[in-house]
Design an enzyme around this catalytic site. Structure first.
Site, mmCIF file in Angstrom:
data_model
loop_
_atom_site.group_PDB
_atom_site.id
_atom_site.type_symbol
_atom_site.label_atom_id
_atom_site.label_comp_id
_atom_site.label_asym_id
_atom_site.label_seq_id
_atom_site.Cartn_x
_atom_site.Cartn_y
_atom_site.Cartn_z
ATOM 1 N N THR A 87 26.900 12.694 76.328
ATOM 2 C CA THR A 87 25.718 13.293 76.953
ATOM 3 C C THR A 87 24.459 12.472 76.672
ATOM 4 O O THR A 87 23.596 12.310 77.542
ATOM 5 C CB THR A 87 25.528 14.735 76.461
ATOM 6 O OG1 THR A 87 26.639 15.528 76.891
ATOM 7 C CG2 THR A 87 24.250 15.348 77.001
ATOM 8 N N THR A 141 64.210 -21.186 63.837
ATOM 9 C CA THR A 141 64.342 -19.742 63.819
ATOM 10 C C THR A 141 64.250 -19.290 62.374
ATOM 11 O O THR A 141 64.870 -19.887 61.485
ATOM 12 C CB THR A 141 65.683 -19.289 64.431
ATOM 13 O OG1 THR A 141 66.764 -19.899 63.709
ATOM 14 C CG2 THR A 141 65.780 -19.699 65.898
ATOM 15 N N SER A 154 36.468 -27.868 53.448
ATOM 16 C CA SER A 154 36.378 -27.499 52.040
ATOM 17 C C SER A 154 35.062 -27.975 51.457
ATOM 18 O O SER A 154 34.539 -29.029 51.832
ATOM 19 C CB SER A 154 37.538 -28.121 51.259
ATOM 20 O OG SER A 154 37.389 -27.903 49.864
ATOM 21 N N LYS A 214 39.402 -32.666 53.892
ATOM 22 C CA LYS A 214 40.223 -31.535 54.319
ATOM 23 C C LYS A 214 39.634 -30.910 55.580
ATOM 24 O O LYS A 214 38.436 -30.642 55.658
ATOM 25 C CB LYS A 214 40.289 -30.486 53.215
ATOM 26 C CG LYS A 214 41.323 -29.379 53.460
ATOM 27 C CD LYS A 214 41.472 -28.518 52.209
ATOM 28 C CE LYS A 214 42.632 -27.543 52.323
ATOM 29 N NZ LYS A 214 42.388 -26.508 53.329
#
Length: 466
Positions: free
Chosen positions: A101, A187, A318, A324
């Protein structure tokens, strides 16, 4: 600019003349401090509400219950909102009590005061145009609010679909570019049998294509509206012909074919259409997260991981380890997808918790579903543009991994049987010897046979051996 006095049945308040909203919006701003996210933060929702209100005004004009001057002023005010003006006037928190509302009245008050100025009056001179009697004529929050959510959701799903098509196309391009690059299939994170990088990316593209179709189907649920239902679906205080006109007007305004719900009473209380949309979004998030996770694993390294692909270097990874670089795009996409999955729970619970003739928790549904669409659209575009587009394959690494794998012994099964193949695999694991060399040493296969069987390309298609 001074103030104006406004009243409702609770009492009277001074409202600053520099705002277009009125007393009911003011009370909602005071009452609801849940998320810090306002209606104005979702411009497509404001636009949808304005489209609904314009359609209602024009429909009421056509059925003869709203005079042309008032209807046209409301429609012109709505056009301004549709164009993106007055966005800062939508100040109510997205999460609110009252089944929406406060959102409906925020829209009614802003539209009414804009329309009053268009008519040559001042804000708050409601004797000339009233938020409830005219802008909300033949309406209730209980039909305008869910209908506006649907109109907004349809529009944002259309934007999401464009982003998903972009990602699908980028993945298909990689599938084509990498079609001859052999890699090891896995898998349960263990070596399985060979495949290609092209197969991997084509499979990703197929995920996205399936989600595009799911979302298109779910989007169609957003075209069934309950405009004309008013409070609970019976259409009280609404002209009998209004419901047949308002969707026609809305279709003309939006260019999308909206239609009346088959059962207004059911449509006013049932929010399962949003659950279906959220389910499609959740499914897309699950698949998108799966793609992002696979990319992280394939990119792992650069020296001590799988090193099958190289994701674009986006930023240093890093504060302590020089050189990195982290897969930040794949990571942030995963986080975004989890947010969508969480929102699905919110939508499900809010939908289930509606009682009797109305669901009072629709603001929770709106907030969650809008956020899910926005997040998923951003995540999809980000993955396409910042990860997939400039991704590089490392085919030397992938081919070496295939040739060194014990898993390729599976290709011997049709020629020497499972037991012999399993024995060769065990010896290869124990000694580090190549599976082909062991098969030759045992006299099970000749060198020419081993070379033919273990030709990587010959392992990529169905065949039964001897």
């Amino acid at each position: 600019m001074g103030t104006r006095k406004e009243h409702d049945f609770i009492g009277e308040l001074e409202i600053s003349n520099d705002v277009y909203y009125g007393i009911q919006t003011f009370r909602a701003v005071d009452n609801f401090h849940m998320t810090g996210r306002k209606i104005k933060d979702y411009p497509f929702f404001v636009k949808a509400f304005a489209q609904i209100k314009k359609a209602a005004a024009l429909a009421n004009k056509e059925v003869g219950v709203l005079d042309a001057q008032k209807a046209d002023a409301i429609a012109k005010a709505c056009d301004k909102l549709i164009a993106g003006e007055y966005l800062d006037q939508f100040v109510v928190d997205m999460v609110q009590g009252g089944a929406g509302t406060s959102t409906n009245m925020n829209a009614n008050e802003v539209i009414t005061n804009i329309a009053l100025e268009i008519m040559g009056h001042k804000k708050g001179e409601y004797k000339y145009l009233h938020a409830n009697d005219h802008t909300n004529l033949g309406q209730s929050t209980n039909d305008t609010y869910p209908s506006s959510i649907k109109v907004a959701t349809y529009a944002k799903l259309t934007d999401l679909l464009k982003a998903m098509e972009l990602l699908r196309d980028e993945l298909r391009k990689k599938g084509s570019d990498f079609k001859d690059m052999i890699k090891m299939g896995r898998t349960e994170l263990e070596d399985a049998v060979p495949t290609t990088l092209g197969n991997t990316f084509n499979a990703f593209a197929s995920y996205i294509e399936a989600d595009i179709e799911n979302i298109k189907q779910a989007r169609e649920l957003m075209t069934s509206l309950n405009m004309g239902a008013t409070a609970i679906g019976t259409g009280i205080n609404c002209h009998p012909d209004y419901k047949f006109v308002v969707e026609k007007k809305l279709t003309e305004i939006t260019g999308v074919e909206f239609k009346p719900a088959k059962d207004f009473i059911a449509a006013t209380q049932d929010t399962a259409d949003f659950v279906a949309v959220s389910g499609a979004l959740k499914t897309a998030a699950v698949r998108l997260s799966k793609i992002a996770n696979d990319l992280r694993l394939m990119n792992s390294g650069p020296r001590c991981g799988l090193g099958e692909i190289e994701l674009p270097k986006m930023q240093p990874g890093s504060s302590i380890m020089p050189g990195k670089v982290n897969p930040v795009i794949a990571e942030v996409v995963g986080i975004a997808c989890y947010e969508v999955m969480g929102n699905d729970i919110t939508i499900m619970l809010c939908s289930e918790n509606g009682e009797f003739e109305l669901n009072a928790f629709e603001p929770g549904i709106a907030y969650a579903i809008f956020n899910s669409i926005i997040i998923l659209e951003n995540a999809t575009k980000t993955l396409a543009e910042k990860a997939i587009r400039d991704l590089k394959p490392l085919p030397e690494n992938t081919l070496k991994a295939v040739l060194n794998s014990v898993g390729i012994v599976t290709a011997f099964n049709p020629y020497i049987g499972y037991e012999n193949s399993a024995s060769i695999a065990k010896e290869a694991l124990d000694t580090g010897k190549a599976v082909g060399d062991i098969a030759i040493e045992r006299g099970l296969l000749t060198k020419d046979e081993v070379d033919k069987i273990l030709d990587p390309k010959s392992m990529l298609n169905p065949h039964m051996g001897k």
